[in-house]
Scaffold this active site. Structure first.
Site, PDB file in Angstrom:
ATOM      1  CB  SER A   1       2.558  16.558  -6.695  1.00 14.28           C
ATOM      2  OG  SER A   1       2.199  15.203  -6.524  1.00 14.28           O
TER       3      SER A   1
ATOM      4  CD  GLU B   1      -0.843   6.424  -3.999  1.00 11.86           C
ATOM      5  OE1 GLU B   1      -0.031   7.325  -4.230  1.00 11.86           O
ATOM      6  OE2 GLU B   1      -0.518   5.315  -3.529  1.00 11.86           O
TER       7      GLU B   1
ATOM      8  CG  ASP C   1       7.377  12.289  -6.386  1.00 14.97           C
ATOM      9  OD1 ASP C   1       8.526  11.919  -6.066  1.00 14.97           O
ATOM     10  OD2 ASP C   1       6.626  12.918  -5.610  1.00 14.97           O
TER      11      ASP C   1
HETATM   12  C1  SAM Z   1       6.852  10.055  -3.248  1.00 15.83           C
HETATM   13  S1  SAM Z   1       5.196   9.624  -3.008  1.00 15.83           S
HETATM   14  C2  SAM Z   1       4.322  10.766  -4.002  1.00 15.83           C
HETATM   15  C3  SAM Z   1       4.289  12.167  -3.509  1.00 15.83           C
HETATM   16  C4  SAM Z   1       3.516  13.112  -4.389  1.00 15.83           C
HETATM   17  N1  SAM Z   1       3.915  13.013  -5.780  1.00 15.83           N
HETATM   18  C5  SAM Z   1       3.723  14.537  -3.919  1.00 15.83           C
HETATM   19  O1  SAM Z   1       4.621  15.207  -4.430  1.00 15.83           O
HETATM   20  O2  SAM Z   1       2.967  14.973  -3.072  1.00 15.83           O
HETATM   21  C6  SAM Z   1       5.013   8.161  -3.977  1.00 15.83           C
HETATM   22  C7  SAM Z   1       3.595   7.597  -4.005  1.00 15.83           C
HETATM   23  O3  SAM Z   1       3.505   6.622  -5.038  1.00 15.83           O
HETATM   24  C8  SAM Z   1       2.651   5.572  -4.616  1.00 15.83           C
HETATM   25  N2  SAM Z   1       2.971   4.433  -5.485  1.00 15.83           N
HETATM   26  C9  SAM Z   1       3.892   3.448  -5.324  1.00 15.83           C
HETATM   27  N3  SAM Z   1       3.980   2.690  -6.431  1.00 15.83           N
HETATM   28  C10 SAM Z   1       3.080   3.192  -7.330  1.00 15.83           C
HETATM   29  C11 SAM Z   1       2.717   2.873  -8.676  1.00 15.83           C
HETATM   30  N4  SAM Z   1       3.307   1.869  -9.331  1.00 15.83           N
HETATM   31  N5  SAM Z   1       1.780   3.623  -9.267  1.00 15.83           N
HETATM   32  C12 SAM Z   1       1.182   4.658  -8.637  1.00 15.83           C
HETATM   33  N6  SAM Z   1       1.482   5.027  -7.366  1.00 15.83           N
HETATM   34  C13 SAM Z   1       2.435   4.306  -6.723  1.00 15.83           C
HETATM   35  C14 SAM Z   1       2.958   5.436  -3.144  1.00 15.83           C
HETATM   36  O4  SAM Z   1       1.874   4.817  -2.464  1.00 15.83           O
HETATM   37  C15 SAM Z   1       3.165   6.904  -2.733  1.00 15.83           C
HETATM   38  O5  SAM Z   1       1.956   7.461  -2.285  1.00 15.83           O
END
Ligand code: SAM
Length: 284
Positions: free
Chosen positions: A99, A117, A165
């Site tokens: 994204s 992230e 996400d």
């Molecule tokens: C589903 S993936 C994101 C994919 C990305 N949005 C895309 O579409 O390419 C979720 C991500 O959130 C990160 N994550 C987990 N908890 C989080 C938090 N509280 N705040 C920010 N990032 C977090 C994870 O390490 C992971 O990389």
């Protein structure tokens, strides 16, 4: 941390989410006024589809891998789909853009991205993925996206998109996302919000939709895509079959854009694929 998006990058859920992302940004680009994109759970930005993690699940083959339309046919596609595929192809055959990279490709000189992230190694990879775009206004942070979101709102541009996400590793994630939306809407009621969630049971998904409405969403569209893959292959972990999006304050015309794009995409993903685009609050 167990979740690594590299296992899932480019799967059918990414296709749906990233199509919606592109469709929303195409609308925001219609006016010259600048906009901001805040990506609260940004991931690493670029995913190596030839890498061990992607190869282990093969999910991209069942997602973006099914959409490679010959270049001569691409101009006949719905605009958001055409643009999405062009961005994916531009990232090279080996890498799938996440994204923050897709958003970056859609930014004009006056627009900006804040990508958050939480996990250090993913955040470091994100920083280096974004470093290639020196002429764009990009900012990445290693932080908790839920915590940072409220501090970043409202954006100074007073227009823009918030993408939430999360990985859905914890049972509490639906509630955490709904709480974040409630806090965010108090500070930026006119913003566009794109929320992703897994659809493992209709009851759970409906409950989440209800929580988003209770959080204060007055105008909201829900999009569901199910690829009919719920059956478990012997010895394999259960695969996600259903993917959901809720878009709060979607731009005018976005619902029709998504119907047109999914009409094309769903049968390519699976002959059992079904999708639904419906208003759960307000309407156009
Ligand atoms: C589903 S993936 C994101 C994919 C990305 N949005 C895309 O579409 O390419 C979720 C991500 O959130 C990160 N994550 C987990 N908890 C989080 C938090 N509280 N705040 C920010 N990032 C977090 C994870 O390490 C992971 O990389």
């Amino acid at each position: 941390m167990n979740y690594r998006h590299a296992f899932h990058a480019g799967n059918f859920a990414d296709v749906m989410k990233h199509l919606a992302l592109v469709a929303i940004l195409l609308h925001l680009r219609k006016k010259d006024a600048p906009f901001a994109v805040i990506d609260t759970h940004a991931g690493r930005g670029l995913y190596d589809l030839s890498g061990e993690q992607a190869a282990r699940t093969g999910e991209a083959a069942g997602g973006i891998g099914r959409l490679m339309v010959p270049a001569v046919m691409q101009s006949a596609l719905p605009e958001a789909l055409h643009r999405y595929l062009a961005i994916v192809e531009g990232a090279s055959a080996r890498f799938y853009p996440g994204s923050p990279i897709i958003a970056t490709m859609m930014l004009r000189p006056q627009d900006r991205l804040v990508a958050i992230e939480k996990h250090a190694d993913e955040a470091a990879a994100l920083k280096s993925s974004l470093a290639a775009f020196r002429n764009k206004a990009l900012h990445s942070e290693t932080a908790d996206g839920y915590v940072r979101l409220t501090a970043l709102l409202p954006p100074r541009e007073r227009r823009g998109l918030v993408l939430i996400d999360p990985p859905f590793e914890d049972a509490d994630e639906f509630a955490a996302q709904a709480r974040a939306v409630a806090a965010a809407l108090k500070k930026f009621a006119t913003g566009i919000y794109l929320l992703w969630f897994p659809v493992k049971s209709a009851a759970e998904a409906n409950e989440f939709a209800g929580e988003v409405l209770t959080a204060g969403a007055k105008k909201a569209l829900r999009i569901d895509l199910d690829i009919g893959a719920a059956e478990r292959v012997a010895g394999e972990k259960e695969r996600l079959s259903g993917s959901g999006l809720i878009v709060i304050n979607p731009p005018y015309g976005f619902a029709d854009d998504m119907r047109a794009a999914l009409q094309y995409v769903a049968p390519l993903l699976s002959d059992k694929a079904r999708f639904e685009v419906r208003w759960i609050a307000g309407e156009e």
